[in-house]
Design an enzyme around this catalytic site. Structure first.
Site, PDB file in Angstrom:
ATOM      1  N   CYS A 162      -2.246  74.335 -21.766  1.00 16.51           N
ATOM      2  CA  CYS A 162      -1.228  73.416 -21.693  1.00 16.51           C
ATOM      3  C   CYS A 162       0.062  73.849 -21.952  1.00 16.51           C
ATOM      4  CB  CYS A 162      -1.164  72.324 -23.062  1.00 16.51           C
ATOM      5  SG  CYS A 162      -2.876  71.536 -23.101  1.00 16.51           S
ATOM      6  N   HIS A 302       6.277  70.181 -28.337  1.00 11.14           N
ATOM      7  CA  HIS A 302       5.069  70.158 -27.391  1.00 11.14           C
ATOM      8  C   HIS A 302       4.375  68.923 -27.930  1.00 11.14           C
ATOM      9  CE1 HIS A 302       1.423  71.439 -25.518  1.00 11.14           C
ATOM     10  NE2 HIS A 302       0.784  71.419 -26.463  1.00 11.14           N
ATOM     11  N   GLU A 313       3.863  73.077 -35.433  1.00 10.75           N
ATOM     12  CA  GLU A 313       5.212  73.142 -34.544  1.00 10.75           C
ATOM     13  C   GLU A 313       6.260  72.958 -35.523  1.00 10.75           C
ATOM     14  OE1 GLU A 313       7.109  71.839 -30.362  1.00 10.75           O
ATOM     15  OE2 GLU A 313       5.241  70.686 -30.972  1.00 10.75           O
ATOM     16  N   LYS A 334       5.621  63.083 -25.219  1.00 10.63           N
ATOM     17  CA  LYS A 334       4.153  62.943 -25.207  1.00 10.63           C
ATOM     18  C   LYS A 334       3.877  61.647 -25.784  1.00 10.63           C
ATOM     19  CE  LYS A 334       2.565  67.433 -24.651  1.00 10.63           C
ATOM     20  NZ  LYS A 334       3.605  68.248 -24.655  1.00 10.63           N
ATOM     21  N   HIS A 339      -0.319  63.405 -22.993  1.00 10.34           N
ATOM     22  CA  HIS A 339      -0.359  64.690 -22.812  1.00 10.34           C
ATOM     23  C   HIS A 339      -0.999  64.999 -21.230  1.00 10.34           C
ATOM     24  CE1 HIS A 339      -0.847  68.983 -23.169  1.00 10.34           C
ATOM     25  NE2 HIS A 339      -1.372  69.114 -24.403  1.00 10.34           N
ATOM     26  N   PHE A 399      -4.050  76.075 -25.568  1.00  2.00           N
ATOM     27  CA  PHE A 399      -5.374  76.817 -26.184  1.00  2.00           C
ATOM     28  C   PHE A 399      -5.397  78.327 -25.760  1.00  2.00           C
ATOM     29  CE2 PHE A 399      -8.566  72.576 -26.240  1.00  2.00           C
ATOM     30  CZ  PHE A 399      -7.506  72.078 -27.331  1.00  2.00           C
TER      31      PHE A 399
END
Length: 411
Positions: A162, A302, A313, A334, A339, A399
């Site tokens: 991502c 994010h 975050e 998002k 996402h 990831f």
């Protein structure tokens, strides 16, 4: 150091595939999440997603080429064409060896993989498509974009889950700064709304199961968040060396001024709890832009709407910005787009560029119940006019522990 500016924006997303429409809906807090229609999702715990519905692939390629390309590549080609059109560039008048493309995908041609595996299983290997491999591989979008626009400079793909599109833009920034190119198309694309994609992410228990309220399912930083909503699309920017853009009289959105890339080196899918990796990425981006912490006015987070990501975050932002974190606007778009996986950083970079140009910040929608672990200003539910906005960050985390931050400055 050569300065790099944004001169074109191309977005293919659940909120629309025209930059002005996408931007208006972002400010209005429109949700692009609905029950998935592309396949029968009734077997899965999560049955919602951010589908691209306002995109006609016939506008970008003929039927023959459509049969040879995966949906993710089609989105990337469309976003790149839209970005080029928006920039006013005519590549036939440019030096092709000074022009390039770095466009990645977090997963690549997953729909092709699923389809061709079914053909192999049911009909045998002789019935598989000779285009299966080029349809699947994650670098094909960058290659096809280069072929269409005759870009003979730097051309490759980044694959960092991502964080893909943000890393692609950071690499493009460096290629221009190093003098290897004057213009780059940069971003990412993904299209994983299929059985295989949902099987994998549902097995991870990563997706929201708020199926009865699709528009309210993506709720970053809210205490009642229960997972992210998977979406599809592409985001591509035209990045250009400042003097080159000025010579041709280009409209300039903003400067891409800094880039930070770090790794958590912690876990395959979970972020490191202290947020140190994300904090270091933000600090590197600020330093690379020659800016100070106090310059940051807005962060496009994010903000996936998962329990772990949003809390980590938040800690990362506090660690990077110190006391100034309390004065910074933070929103996760998002909440509206879902996402977009490897495309997320491209679409969110476009939002940052338009926020600086239009002096407004989109909201985090569906924010109703504060979480004690998430206690910053998340611009809840309503957009804000920001006449003094001059410097913004865009965070992308993937990831594998990949962290990327882009810093944009008003011009």
């Amino acid at each position: 150091m050569r300065k790099v500016v944004v001169t074109g924006i191309g977005v293919v997303s659940p909120l629309g595939s025209q930059a002005d429409v996408f931007w208006r809906r972002s400010l209005e807090g429109v949700s692009g999440i609905r029950r998935v229609q592309q396949f029968d999702c009734s077997r899965y715990p999560s049955q919602i997603g951010g589908e691209v519905v306002e995109f006609n692939v016939d506008d970008f390629m003929g039927k023959k080429d459509q049969r040879r390309t995966d949906r993710y590549s089609q989105f990337a080609i469309g976003a790149a064409r839209l970005a080029v059109d928006d920039s006013g560039l005519d590549f036939s008048k440019e030096d092709p060896e000074r022009s390039g493309a770095i466009v990645g995908s977090g997963i690549g041609g997953l729909q092709t993989l699923q389809t061709q595996h079914s053909i192999l299983r049911d009909k045998g290997p002789n019935r598989c498509s000779p285009f299966m491999i080029p349809q699947m591989i994650s670098n094909m979008a960058a290659g096809l974009i280069a072929i269409e626009h005759n870009l003979k400079g730097p051309n490759y793909a980044v694959v960092t889950a991502c964080a893909t599109a943000a890393h692609a833009m950071g690499c493009s920034l460096n290629e221009i700064r190093l003098g290897n190119a004057d213009m780059m198309l940069a971003g990412g694309a993904d299209a994983c709304l299929c059985d295989l994609g949902y099987a994998g992410f549902c097995a991870l228990r990563a997706l929201s199961t708020r199926n009865e309220e699709p528009e309210k399912a993506s709720r970053p930083f809210d205490a009642e968040r229960d997972g992210f909503v998977m979406s599809e699309g592409a985001g591509v920017l035209v990045l250009e060396e400042l003097e080159h853009a000025q010579r041709r009289g280009a409209r300039i959105y903003c400067e891409l001024a800094g880039y930070g890339a770090t790794c958590d080196a912690f876990h395959e899918t979970a972020p490191e709890e202290s947020g140190d990796g994300g904090a270091r990425a933000m600090s590197l981006a600020i330093k690379g832009a020659g800016a100070n912490v106090a310059d940051v006015g807005y962060i496009n987070a994010h903000g996936t709407s998962t329990k772990l990501n949003d809390a980590c975050e938040t800690r990362a932002i506090k660690k990077a910005l110190g006391e100034h974190a309390r004065r910074v606007m933070v929103s996760s778009t998002k909440s509206m787009t879902g996402h977009l996986l490897g495309a997320a950083g491209g679409v969110e970079a476009a939002i940052c560029a338009m926020a600086l140009k239009n002096k407004a910040v989109p909201p985090t929608i569906n924010y109703t119940t504060p979480d004690p672990d998430c206690d910053l200003d998340y611009v809840p539910n309503v957009a804000r006019e920001t006449p003094g906005l001059k410097f913004v960050l865009s965070n992308s985390l993937g990831f594998g522990g990949h962290n990327a931050t882009l810093a944009f400055r008003a011009v």
